[in-house]
Design an enzyme around this catalytic site. Structure first.
Site, PDB file in Angstrom:
ATOM      1  N   GLU A  31       0.836  -1.209   0.000  1.00  0.00           N
ATOM      2  CA  GLU A  31       0.000   0.000   0.000  1.00  0.00           C
ATOM      3  C   GLU A  31       0.867   1.254   0.000  1.00  0.00           C
ATOM      4  O   GLU A  31       2.079   1.193   0.210  1.00  0.00           O
ATOM      5  CB  GLU A  31      -0.922  -0.004   1.213  1.00  0.00           C
ATOM      6  CG  GLU A  31      -0.190  -0.133   2.531  1.00  0.00           C
ATOM      7  CD  GLU A  31      -0.840   0.650   3.650  1.00  0.00           C
ATOM      8  OE1 GLU A  31      -1.007   1.862   3.457  1.00  0.00           O
ATOM      9  OE2 GLU A  31      -1.141   0.056   4.702  1.00  0.00           O
ATOM     10  N   LYS A 166      -4.615  -2.306  13.702  1.00  0.00           N
ATOM     11  CA  LYS A 166      -3.867  -1.267  14.408  1.00  0.00           C
ATOM     12  C   LYS A 166      -4.363  -1.178  15.852  1.00  0.00           C
ATOM     13  O   LYS A 166      -5.560  -1.193  16.112  1.00  0.00           O
ATOM     14  CB  LYS A 166      -4.020   0.074  13.698  1.00  0.00           C
ATOM     15  CG  LYS A 166      -3.418   0.089  12.296  1.00  0.00           C
ATOM     16  CD  LYS A 166      -3.591   1.428  11.623  1.00  0.00           C
ATOM     17  CE  LYS A 166      -2.937   1.447  10.254  1.00  0.00           C
ATOM     18  NZ  LYS A 166      -3.681   0.666   9.249  1.00  0.00           N
TER      19      LYS A 166
END
Length: 312
Positions: A31, A166
């Protein structure tokens, strides 16, 4: 079982990635949000190039993904990576909803997990390495702030190697959301869900698999049987770089409080929280972030090699 790129006038696959796909060589997608929004300059460009090199060292071809001048790109030049890194917050953060508008306007965009999966699938790339997936934000029972990454995992057939969600997120609700949408949550050599900066959390994965070969086989069987959608491969951060849970938890709680006080929400929330946690930990979280991304890139390359060797 060959994967061919979808013909798309808005998709530009680099010569290196095209050659690899045409010759059935393993490719790993990467990404670009982590470059433009996830790390400060110049660590971002240095890390991006190190991650690409790590993938090459482990037998695969890297395909960093972004939108450049209105074109979806699978495979960036060093100059394009450096451009995204320097521009940082000037680059639009692009998820599924944003792609058509950024492309139509001829703009540049840094791709999230969701949009990277979309472009990877268009290009015929089956595996993607990142730091951590998005998920259900803390307080989502009031805000409904849930990352589009989770819906993308439910419908786009790309395996995502990460260090879990995360740790700024609500990990429990994130695992529940993945379960509801039938997304396999695989722990690599672990029964506990990794929590990004920490190797473990109070939550469990669906299944533990201990080798890249096992993961590649699971990917192939899932898609061969017609079960569309992605897989999450949760890979714990290497022990020397894991952060103490008390330190990271205190920093996250403070960052979340500040985000609420400053009314930071939507796509600005995650970059704000990551930057603030890095500040509060004296930069320790940035060092850990870099190491976990490199670790995920290595595992993704090994899985890709096994997948291509056995199933392409």
């Amino acid at each position: 079982m060959k994967n061919h790129a979808i013909s798309n006038k808005y998709l530009d696959i680099s010569p290196e990635v095209t050659e690899a796909l045409e010759n059935n060589r393993p490719v790993v997608a990467l990404e670009s949000t982590i470059i433009a929004h996830g790390m400060p300059y110049p660590q971002n460009v240095k890390t991006a190039l190190q991650v690409e090199q790590k993938i090459r060292e482990n037998g695969a071809v890297p395909a960093t993904i972004a939108v450049i001048n209105g074109m979806m790109k699978a495979g960036l030049s060093h100059e394009e990576i450096a451009f995204l890194a320097r521009k940082g917050d000037e680059i639009t953060k692009v998820s599924r909803r944003d792609l058509p508008f950024v492309i139509a306007a001829g703009k540049n965009g840094a791709t999230t997990v969701a949009s990277t999966m979309i472009i990877a699938a268009m290009a015929g790339i089956r595996i993607f390495a990142t730091g951590g997936i998005g998920g259900v934000h803390r307080g989502a029972e009031q805000t409904f702030d849930i990352s589009a990454d989770l819906q993308e995992l439910a419908k786009t057939s790309v395996a995502v190697v990460c260090a879990g969600a995360k740790s700024i997120l609500d990990l429990g609700l994130t695992t529940e959301y993945l379960e509801t949408h039938g997304v396999p949550l695989i722990g690599y050599q672990t029964h506990a869900l990794p929590a990004f900066f920490c190797r473990t959390s109070p939550f469990s994965v669906n299944i533990r698999l201990d080798s890249p070969e096992q993961i590649a086989q699971a990917m192939a069987v899932k898609w061969d049987t017609g079960l569309q959608g992605g897989l999450v491969v949760a890979n714990p951060i290497p022990e020397p770089y894991a952060m103490p849970e008390a330190e990271i938890s205190a920093a996250i709680e403070q960052a979340v409080r500040e985000s609420i006080e400053q009314r930071v929400n939507g796509k600005a929330c995650t970059p704000f929280l990551l930057a603030r946690v890095s500040e509060l930990t004296g930069g320790n979280s940035l060092s850990s972030n870099i190491q976990l991304v490199l670790n995920n890139a290595e595992l993704a390359a090994k899985i890709a090699c096994c997948y291509w060797e056995r199933h392409m």
